[in-house]
Scaffold this motif. Structure first.
Motif, PDB file in Angstrom:
ATOM      1  N   UNK A  11       0.824  -1.203   0.000  1.00  0.00           N
ATOM      2  CA  UNK A  11       0.000   0.000   0.000  1.00  0.00           C
ATOM      3  C   UNK A  11       0.863   1.259   0.000  1.00  0.00           C
ATOM      4  N   UNK A  12       1.950   1.238   0.753  1.00  0.00           N
ATOM      5  CA  UNK A  12       2.864   2.388   0.784  1.00  0.00           C
ATOM      6  C   UNK A  12       3.491   2.596  -0.589  1.00  0.00           C
ATOM      7  N   UNK A  13       3.898   1.485  -1.225  1.00  0.00           N
ATOM      8  CA  UNK A  13       4.508   1.597  -2.563  1.00  0.00           C
ATOM      9  C   UNK A  13       3.534   2.218  -3.549  1.00  0.00           C
ATOM     10  N   UNK A  14       2.289   1.721  -3.556  1.00  0.00           N
ATOM     11  CA  UNK A  14       1.287   2.278  -4.468  1.00  0.00           C
ATOM     12  C   UNK A  14       0.972   3.731  -4.133  1.00  0.00           C
TER      13      UNK A  14
ATOM     14  N   UNK B 173       2.201  10.557  -7.649  1.00  0.00           N
ATOM     15  CA  UNK B 173       2.476  11.330  -8.870  1.00  0.00           C
ATOM     16  C   UNK B 173       1.239  11.916  -9.543  1.00  0.00           C
ATOM     17  N   UNK B 174       0.035  11.456  -9.163  1.00  0.00           N
ATOM     18  CA  UNK B 174      -1.175  12.012  -9.766  1.00  0.00           C
ATOM     19  C   UNK B 174      -1.341  13.491  -9.436  1.00  0.00           C
ATOM     20  N   UNK B 175      -0.633  13.947  -8.405  1.00  0.00           N
ATOM     21  CA  UNK B 175      -0.625  15.373  -8.078  1.00  0.00           C
ATOM     22  C   UNK B 175      -0.119  16.203  -9.254  1.00  0.00           C
ATOM     23  N   UNK B 176       0.801  15.620 -10.027  1.00  0.00           N
ATOM     24  CA  UNK B 176       1.382  16.353 -11.148  1.00  0.00           C
ATOM     25  C   UNK B 176       0.574  16.315 -12.417  1.00  0.00           C
ATOM     26  N   UNK B 177      -0.577  15.637 -12.425  1.00  0.00           N
ATOM     27  CA  UNK B 177      -1.401  15.565 -13.632  1.00  0.00           C
ATOM     28  C   UNK B 177      -1.863  16.950 -14.072  1.00  0.00           C
ATOM     29  N   UNK B 178      -1.988  17.867 -13.103  1.00  0.00           N
ATOM     30  CA  UNK B 178      -2.441  19.216 -13.441  1.00  0.00           C
ATOM     31  C   UNK B 178      -1.483  19.939 -14.391  1.00  0.00           C
ATOM     32  N   UNK B 179      -0.249  19.435 -14.507  1.00  0.00           N
ATOM     33  CA  UNK B 179       0.687  20.061 -15.446  1.00  0.00           C
ATOM     34  C   UNK B 179       0.189  19.989 -16.885  1.00  0.00           C
ATOM     35  N   UNK B 180      -0.658  19.005 -17.192  1.00  0.00           N
ATOM     36  CA  UNK B 180      -1.192  18.886 -18.551  1.00  0.00           C
ATOM     37  C   UNK B 180      -2.060  20.084 -18.923  1.00  0.00           C
ATOM     38  N   UNK B 181      -2.533  20.821 -17.927  1.00  0.00           N
ATOM     39  CA  UNK B 181      -3.414  21.966 -18.166  1.00  0.00           C
ATOM     40  C   UNK B 181      -2.738  23.286 -17.796  1.00  0.00           C
ATOM     41  N   UNK B 182      -1.391  23.252 -17.640  1.00  0.00           N
ATOM     42  CA  UNK B 182      -0.653  24.450 -17.268  1.00  0.00           C
ATOM     43  C   UNK B 182       0.577  24.610 -18.150  1.00  0.00           C
ATOM     44  N   UNK B 183       1.089  25.825 -18.208  1.00  0.00           N
ATOM     45  CA  UNK B 183       2.426  26.077 -18.752  1.00  0.00           C
ATOM     46  C   UNK B 183       3.393  26.064 -17.573  1.00  0.00           C
TER      47      UNK B 183
END
Length: 331
Positions: free
Chosen positions: A51-54, A61-71
């Protein structure tokens, strides 16, 4: 006192009693779940590292998905970078000169891997299952497993040496039979063939493990009954072995279809060159170049998000089709 029309407060049909009963059942279920957790607490402790690994590597890393909508600007950080909406997706689908060819290459290579690579371990498992000489069977399985444990860096070096047009053993043999040397890794005509063949060779043995496990669970009495009925080995395979493997094949096929946009970065990155970009450049290698070499992190995040969404939709579609065909799906 007339009690004919008085409401039933505590009778069998009382809603208050039903509510009390259902509440008691809910509480009992919670208590039972708690007791199960306490009883299996040491087994649950073994689950925590997973669970810790996942949590760290899959959900974090899903926190960084917002980069797809930002410069993205490094000095501003992820939160401080300005929102641009679907700008990067619009560029990929309408303005990028490379994306259509890269998408085509990815789908073609994945399609070849499914058509030729997916059935290969099934066929090899069926062949292993027919071997009656135990020692030879174990030796053959061990040899077929070995390439899986070699990295693509090592295998890439071996293939470059073997397939060299000037010093490679393969071209030396071709010259003996009167053929001209072939640059397998530097010619678009032969690159995909080399790619698929080497991938099958590397993973075919390892892929048989799950199918051999499924074969070992088949009741031997079914084969004995088939022999009594006069069925030969071919008919036994068609009417007993393959139907028994179908649930496993269906699940693995669903998962494989979901990864159709993952054509194998490690293999291609270690084998391709600019001479074969036209047939070898895929989404993952494209992301590597524009992300790590050109630092376009927002664009690469958009590509990754696009891949994940498409993969998720393909899993749902494949699962729906498999269930309609009468097989058990993932859910």
């Amino acid at each position: 006192m007339n009690t004919t029309n008085a409401p039933d407060i505590g009778g069998i049909g009382s809603p208050h009693k039903k509510l009390k009963k259902s509440s008691g059942t809910w509480i009992d279920n919670v208590k039972q779940i708690g007791r199960d957790y306490v009883k299996n607490r040491y087994l649950l402790l073994l689950l925590f590292p997973v669970l810790i690994w996942y949590g760290i590597f899959a959900y974090g890393p899903m926190y960084g998905v917002q980069l797809a909508f930002k410069d993205f600007y490094i000095k501003e950080g992820i939160w401080g970078s300005p929102w641009v909406g679907l700008k990067h997706f619009e560029y990929l689908f309408t303005a990028s000169p490379q994306f259509p060819q890269i998408m085509k290459n990815t789908i073609i290579i994945s399609f070849y891997q499914i058509i030729f690579g997916f059935p290969a371990p099934i066929i090899l498992a069926l062949l292993f299952n027919e071997i009656r000489f135990t020692f030879f069977k174990k030796v053959a399985q061990t040899i077929s497993y070995l390439p899986h444990f070699l990295s693509w860096i090592v295998i890439g070096g071996i293939l470059i040496t073997l397939l060299s047009p000037s010093t490679g053993v393969v071209n030396y043999i071709l010259e003996i039979f009167g053929f001209d040397p072939v640059y397998f890794l530097g010619t678009e005509k032969y690159f995909r063939f080399t790619l698929i063949t080497s991938a099958i060779w590397k993973e075919i043995g390892w892929g048989t493990i799950i199918f051999l496990a499924a074969l070992s669970s088949i009741d031997s009495q079914m084969y004995e009954a088939a022999v009594i009925d006069g069925a030969n080995r071919w008919k036994q395979t068609i009417y007993i072995t393959l139907p028994a493997l179908m649930p496993v094949i269906a699940i693995l096929l669903i998962l494989r279809v979901g990864n159709v946009l993952d054509a194998g970065f490690d293999q291609i990155f270690n084998l391709y060159s600019p001479a074969v970009y036209g047939v070898a450049d895929i989404l993952d290698t494209y992301v590597y170049r524009i992300g790590l070499q050109e630092f376009q992190f927002s664009l690469t995040t958009a590509v990754g998000l696009f891949k994940n969404v498409v993969g998720f939709m393909l899993v749902l579609t494949a699962n729906f089709i498999i269930k309609k065909m009468g097989q058990e799906g993932l859910y």
